[in-house]
Design a protein around this motif. Sequence first.
Motif, PDB file in Angstrom:
ATOM      1  N   THR A 122      15.342  91.746  -3.799  1.00  0.00           N
ATOM      2  CA  THR A 122      14.593  90.560  -3.670  1.00  0.00           C
ATOM      3  C   THR A 122      13.698  90.927  -4.666  1.00  0.00           C
ATOM      4  O   THR A 122      12.678  92.392  -4.645  1.00  0.00           O
ATOM      5  CB  THR A 122      14.407  90.370  -2.971  1.00  0.00           C
ATOM      6  N   LEU A 123      12.197  89.627  -5.257  1.00  0.00           N
ATOM      7  CA  LEU A 123      11.393  90.278  -5.854  1.00  0.00           C
ATOM      8  C   LEU A 123      10.698  88.725  -5.388  1.00  0.00           C
ATOM      9  O   LEU A 123      10.936  87.687  -5.531  1.00  0.00           O
ATOM     10  CB  LEU A 123      11.675  90.081  -7.155  1.00  0.00           C
ATOM     11  N   ALA A 124       9.622  89.129  -4.977  1.00  0.00           N
ATOM     12  CA  ALA A 124       8.396  87.834  -5.172  1.00  0.00           C
ATOM     13  C   ALA A 124       7.052  88.311  -5.015  1.00  0.00           C
ATOM     14  O   ALA A 124       6.325  89.219  -4.316  1.00  0.00           O
ATOM     15  CB  ALA A 124       8.434  87.234  -2.862  1.00  0.00           C
ATOM     16  N   GLY A 125       6.776  88.050  -5.744  1.00  0.00           N
ATOM     17  CA  GLY A 125       5.088  87.984  -6.562  1.00  0.00           C
ATOM     18  C   GLY A 125       3.876  87.225  -6.604  1.00  0.00           C
ATOM     19  O   GLY A 125       4.963  86.363  -7.070  1.00  0.00           O
ATOM     20  N   ALA A 126       3.129  87.911  -7.006  1.00  0.00           N
ATOM     21  CA  ALA A 126       1.582  86.903  -7.902  1.00  0.00           C
ATOM     22  C   ALA A 126       0.155  87.470  -7.888  1.00  0.00           C
ATOM     23  O   ALA A 126       0.495  88.970  -7.695  1.00  0.00           O
ATOM     24  CB  ALA A 126       0.987  86.214  -5.936  1.00  0.00           C
ATOM     25  N   ALA A 127       0.456  86.979  -8.892  1.00  0.00           N
ATOM     26  CA  ALA A 127      -0.610  87.640 -10.132  1.00  0.00           C
ATOM     27  C   ALA A 127      -1.452  87.063 -10.388  1.00  0.00           C
ATOM     28  O   ALA A 127      -1.343  85.377 -10.693  1.00  0.00           O
ATOM     29  CB  ALA A 127       0.209  88.050 -11.103  1.00  0.00           C
TER      30      ALA A 127
END
Length: 270
Positions: A122-127
């Motif tokens: 999975t991926l959960a990302g915040a930029a």
Amino acid sequence: MVYQIDYAFTSNTGKIRANNEDNFWCRGEFLPEENDGMTEILSGSVSEKEHPVFAVFDGMGGECCGETAAYLAARSFGKFYQEERLTLGRKPEGFWRGACIRMNRSICEYGEENRISSMGSTLAGAAFSGGCIHICNLGDSRIYQFQDGVLRQISVDHVLPGSIFGKAPLTQYLGAGEDVYQLEPSLESILCRNGEKYLICSDGVTDMLSDDGICEILALGRNVEETVRILRDKVMECGGRDNLTLILCQIQRKDIRFWEKVKCRLLGSC
């Protein structure tokens, strides 16, 4: 708005699993392929001018393939970030789409070379860039926003509806070949506000804690490091049945000096 981000993070095997199939990418930090998680909680502070990115990966697959997939995702994301981070300020959606393609390709190529057909992450990302948080997710790792006592999930769970037994299968994840499906990450940009918090976590957290339970802990008003410690300990207290990874970010303050300079110039007093 120019702002500072306070952050803290940790990753833990939990109380049941023998190995850690979670990983993360936190301003260049990530875990090795084979790891037992972290005993400590790391923290820091960074300006949004540096285009910082925080991400959680939850690996899937037997025979240690899950931890390999999460590691490959984190490593390939780091390489992509070094090459493309300046595009975050101009084209955040393009940045995330490109990153997803790179990470997906890395896992797929490894699977093909080693004849592994069932591995993914999975991926959960915040930029953070340009006064906004630009989020991206694939799968069921989540991103929450907490502001004024209210918790809101801002990621999308990519799972099949109507599952009765066990975990619902994922409809989106890193590691599925392009011949299987097309990557369709959920993307959103939100204007940041002073004081709000963003929690990025694997399902080892959300399977143990309800949204109300998470909200109660975030509402305590502790600093990010202590809040992550409380969340981790509560997950373990509730059973810790899966690996758990947490990253908590808080918009700590505006750059007052920046706005004072702007006001000074507008009034012609400097």
